[in-house]
Design a protein around this motif. Structure first.
Motif, PDB file in Angstrom:
ATOM      1  N   THR A 181       0.653  -1.049   0.312  1.00  0.00           N
ATOM      2  CA  THR A 181      -0.506   0.115  -0.308  1.00  0.00           C
ATOM      3  C   THR A 181       1.307   1.361   0.342  1.00  0.00           C
ATOM      4  O   THR A 181       0.476   2.666  -0.098  1.00  0.00           O
ATOM      5  N   GLY A 182       1.884   1.170   0.087  1.00  0.00           N
ATOM      6  CA  GLY A 182       3.117   1.880   0.237  1.00  0.00           C
ATOM      7  C   GLY A 182       3.443   2.814  -1.031  1.00  0.00           C
ATOM      8  O   GLY A 182       3.776   3.760  -1.336  1.00  0.00           O
ATOM      9  N   LEU A 183       3.011   1.966  -2.353  1.00  0.00           N
ATOM     10  CA  LEU A 183       2.474   2.710  -4.038  1.00  0.00           C
ATOM     11  C   LEU A 183       1.221   3.541  -3.632  1.00  0.00           C
ATOM     12  O   LEU A 183       1.008   3.209  -5.151  1.00  0.00           O
ATOM     13  N   ARG A 184       0.543   3.704  -3.217  1.00  0.00           N
ATOM     14  CA  ARG A 184      -0.871   3.878  -3.479  1.00  0.00           C
ATOM     15  C   ARG A 184      -0.594   5.779  -3.834  1.00  0.00           C
ATOM     16  O   ARG A 184      -1.509   6.028  -4.745  1.00  0.00           O
ATOM     17  N   ASN A 185      -0.144   6.100  -3.877  1.00  0.00           N
ATOM     18  CA  ASN A 185       0.376   7.307  -3.339  1.00  0.00           C
ATOM     19  C   ASN A 185       0.837   7.460  -5.219  1.00  0.00           C
ATOM     20  O   ASN A 185       0.341   8.514  -6.397  1.00  0.00           O
TER      21      ASN A 185
END
Length: 67
Positions: A31-35
């Motif tokens: 979810t760290g790649l969400r942005n």
């Protein structure tokens, strides 16, 4: 590098919690790649070929620095 949850600078640690996933994840903390994913989606919706926030030249420079 793409999903850190803490940063230590000058012996001071700061936490960066990740958003809670709404679906099961294949990769831990992805979810760290969400942005980044949201930025790509916005650029596609606007018909842009690259992000005004992170142009390709900046991405290349960052990659060269990390190498």
């Amino acid at each position: 590098m793409h999903r850190p949850t803490t940063l230590v600078v000058n012996d001071k640690e700061r936490g960066y919690p990740l958003p809670e996933p709404c679906l099961p994840l294949y990769f831990t903390n992805s979810t760290g790649l969400r942005n980044e994913t949201e930025e790509v989606r916005q650029c596609l919706l606007k018909g842009l070929e690259e992000s005004p926030r992170m142009p390709q030249a900046d991405s290349v420079l960052l990659t060269e620095i990390m190498d």
